[in-house]
Design a protein around this motif. Structure first.
Motif, PDB file in Angstrom:
ATOM      1  N   UNK A  54     -13.502  -5.899   9.028  1.00 15.17           N
ATOM      2  CA  UNK A  54     -12.173  -5.696   8.449  1.00 15.17           C
ATOM      3  C   UNK A  54     -12.257  -5.519   6.940  1.00 15.17           C
ATOM      4  N   UNK A  55     -13.160  -6.247   6.305  1.00 20.31           N
ATOM      5  CA  UNK A  55     -13.335  -6.109   4.855  1.00 20.31           C
ATOM      6  C   UNK A  55     -13.810  -4.705   4.483  1.00 20.31           C
ATOM      7  N   UNK A  56     -14.668  -4.128   5.316  1.00 17.81           N
ATOM      8  CA  UNK A  56     -15.130  -2.757   5.073  1.00 17.81           C
ATOM      9  C   UNK A  56     -13.953  -1.790   5.148  1.00 17.81           C
ATOM     10  N   UNK A  57     -13.065  -1.997   6.123  1.00 21.46           N
ATOM     11  CA  UNK A  57     -11.880  -1.147   6.276  1.00 21.46           C
ATOM     12  C   UNK A  57     -10.966  -1.304   5.064  1.00 21.46           C
ATOM     13  N   UNK A  58     -10.764  -2.549   4.608  1.00 23.28           N
ATOM     14  CA  UNK A  58      -9.918  -2.796   3.440  1.00 23.28           C
ATOM     15  C   UNK A  58     -10.505  -2.128   2.203  1.00 23.28           C
ATOM     16  N   UNK A  59     -11.815  -2.255   2.020  1.00 22.46           N
ATOM     17  CA  UNK A  59     -12.452  -1.669   0.842  1.00 22.46           C
ATOM     18  C   UNK A  59     -12.309  -0.154   0.869  1.00 22.46           C
ATOM     19  N   UNK A  60     -12.465   0.445   2.037  1.00 24.84           N
ATOM     20  CA  UNK A  60     -12.315   1.893   2.176  1.00 24.84           C
ATOM     21  C   UNK A  60     -10.876   2.316   1.857  1.00 24.84           C
ATOM     22  N   UNK A  61      -9.905   1.555   2.352  1.00 26.32           N
ATOM     23  CA  UNK A  61      -8.505   1.869   2.089  1.00 26.32           C
ATOM     24  C   UNK A  61      -8.167   1.801   0.613  1.00 26.32           C
ATOM     25  N   UNK A 105      -4.009   6.098   9.761  1.00 28.62           N
ATOM     26  CA  UNK A 105      -3.074   6.178   8.638  1.00 28.62           C
ATOM     27  C   UNK A 105      -2.227   4.917   8.550  1.00 28.62           C
ATOM     28  N   UNK A 106      -1.804   4.419   9.705  1.00 29.62           N
ATOM     29  CA  UNK A 106      -1.019   3.184   9.721  1.00 29.62           C
ATOM     30  C   UNK A 106      -1.846   2.014   9.188  1.00 29.62           C
ATOM     31  N   UNK A 107      -3.141   2.009   9.498  1.00 28.02           N
ATOM     32  CA  UNK A 107      -4.024   0.948   9.012  1.00 28.02           C
ATOM     33  C   UNK A 107      -4.186   1.032   7.500  1.00 28.02           C
ATOM     34  N   UNK A 108      -4.390   2.238   6.973  1.00 31.69           N
ATOM     35  CA  UNK A 108      -4.497   2.422   5.522  1.00 31.69           C
ATOM     36  C   UNK A 108      -3.208   1.976   4.830  1.00 31.69           C
ATOM     37  N   UNK A 109      -2.072   2.346   5.421  1.00 31.75           N
ATOM     38  CA  UNK A 109      -0.779   1.973   4.847  1.00 31.75           C
ATOM     39  C   UNK A 109      -0.614   0.455   4.834  1.00 31.75           C
ATOM     40  N   UNK A 110      -1.092  -0.199   5.867  1.00 34.70           N
ATOM     41  CA  UNK A 110      -1.020  -1.659   5.924  1.00 34.70           C
ATOM     42  C   UNK A 110      -1.867  -2.299   4.826  1.00 34.70           C
ATOM     43  N   UNK A 111      -3.047  -1.724   4.581  1.00 34.13           N
ATOM     44  CA  UNK A 111      -3.918  -2.219   3.507  1.00 34.13           C
ATOM     45  C   UNK A 111      -3.227  -2.057   2.158  1.00 34.13           C
ATOM     46  N   UNK A 112      -2.635  -0.901   1.907  1.00 31.98           N
ATOM     47  CA  UNK A 112      -1.960  -0.637   0.637  1.00 31.98           C
ATOM     48  C   UNK A 112      -0.754  -1.561   0.453  1.00 31.98           C
TER      49      UNK A 112
END
Length: 305
Positions: free
Chosen positions: A18-25, A66-73
């Motif tokens: 999950x941290x990798x996904x957050x960092x990418x976002x 896209x929804x995941x990126x939006x959630x990170x932002x």
């Protein structure tokens, strides 16, 4: 952004994936803002909408990603607001494009039973009874208990401080570690218990003396998820299954068949380890499809001339 990543790692205890996904976002957000010459600390809602549109146009991300990126932002700005770095969350109210929700694929009851009962032809030297006992046990635990493949792989023979999960033959249940590090007890049916006992007799010939894993490979180490997927694919073809079978399909089959028989959605939710009932409700649609097929095949008024 580095401070925010440290926050979600420590305070929210996000898994490494999950941290990798957050960092990418966050990296994507920073890059898009830089391209437009926008200051992230003074970002307005219309600019945030433009960043989301740009991400959609520049990447091959689907609606779910896209929804995941939006959630990170959105999470970043929520934290910045708590830290009094921004006055508003510009991503509040924004929605990613809706993703289609394909129904999970489940085997028909007869096909699932056929796979569980499958016995390879006894060709001289072609079948290792030790591996056959293990593979049969895998199928029974996936279909008979509705386990995720990660939960199955994590099972040990007995409880210990280091064990992610284990089986309790006396109690007739498995203790598994599911998503979100949540533990749950799953009852073992008679067929699963029988297959499990048969495998444990054979396991002693393969597993090393210090190997805690319930399922082991031919070399004695823990049987991994890729190996389970490959085995199940081969076994399903040999058993004459009409479609590609993977571990999660057996979990879907478990849930769908249980719901068809009991109608108890809440119980199915508990057995699957779903945090929200809405996740489990998708199986009611599979149940309706099953009933609709029966109606189309049997009711006189359903038959069209």
């Amino acid at each position: 952004m580095a401070a925010y990543l440290e926050h979600v790692r420590v305070q929210r205890r996000l898994a490494s994936r999950s941290l990798v996904i957050y960092e990418d976002g966050l990296r994507r957000l920073q890059s898009l803002a830089a391209q437009r010459g926008q200051d992230l600390l003074t970002l307005r809602p219309h600019q945030a909408r433009g960043l989301l549109a740009a991400l959609h146009a520049q990447s091959e991300l689907g609606p779910r990603s896209l929804a995941l990126m939006l959630s990170v932002w959105r999470g970043l700005y929520r934290w910045l607001g708590i830290e009094r770095r921004v006055e508003l969350n510009p991503f509040d109210g924004l929605r990613a494009p809706k993703a289609p929700k394909p129904l999970p694929k489940a085997l028909a009851v007869d096909d699932a039973v056929q796979l569980a009962d499958y016995v390879p032809a006894a060709v001289q030297g072609a079948v290792d009874p030790r591996l056959e006992a293990r593979d049969r046990c895998v199928v029974e635990l996936l279909y008979g208990c509705g386990l995720r493949v990660s939960e199955l792989v994590g099972l040990d023979v007995q409880a210990s401080a280091a064990a992610l999960g284990w089986v309790d033959l006396q109690a007739g249940e498995a203790q598994v570690l599911g998503k979100g590090s949540k533990r749950r007890s799953v009852p073992l049916g008679s067929a699963a218990l029988q297959a499990l006992r048969a495998w444990l007799v054979q396991r002693v010939q393969l597993a090393g003396a210090e190997e805690p894993a319930l399922l082991v490979g031919a070399r004695g180490g823990r049987f991994g998820a890729p190996q389970i997927r490959a085995m199940l694919k081969t076994r399903a073809v040999a058993a004459g299954m009409p479609s590609h079978v993977h571990p999660h399909m057996l979990r879907h089959s478990f849930a769908s068949h249980l719901l068809q028989s009991s109608g108890d959605l809440r119980a199915v939710q508990e057995l699957l380890g779903h945090a929200h009932i809405t996740t489990t409700q998708v199986y009611t649609q599979l149940d309706f499809q099953h009933l609709a097929k029966i109606y189309d095949a049997a009711h006189p008024r359903a038959k069209r001339k």
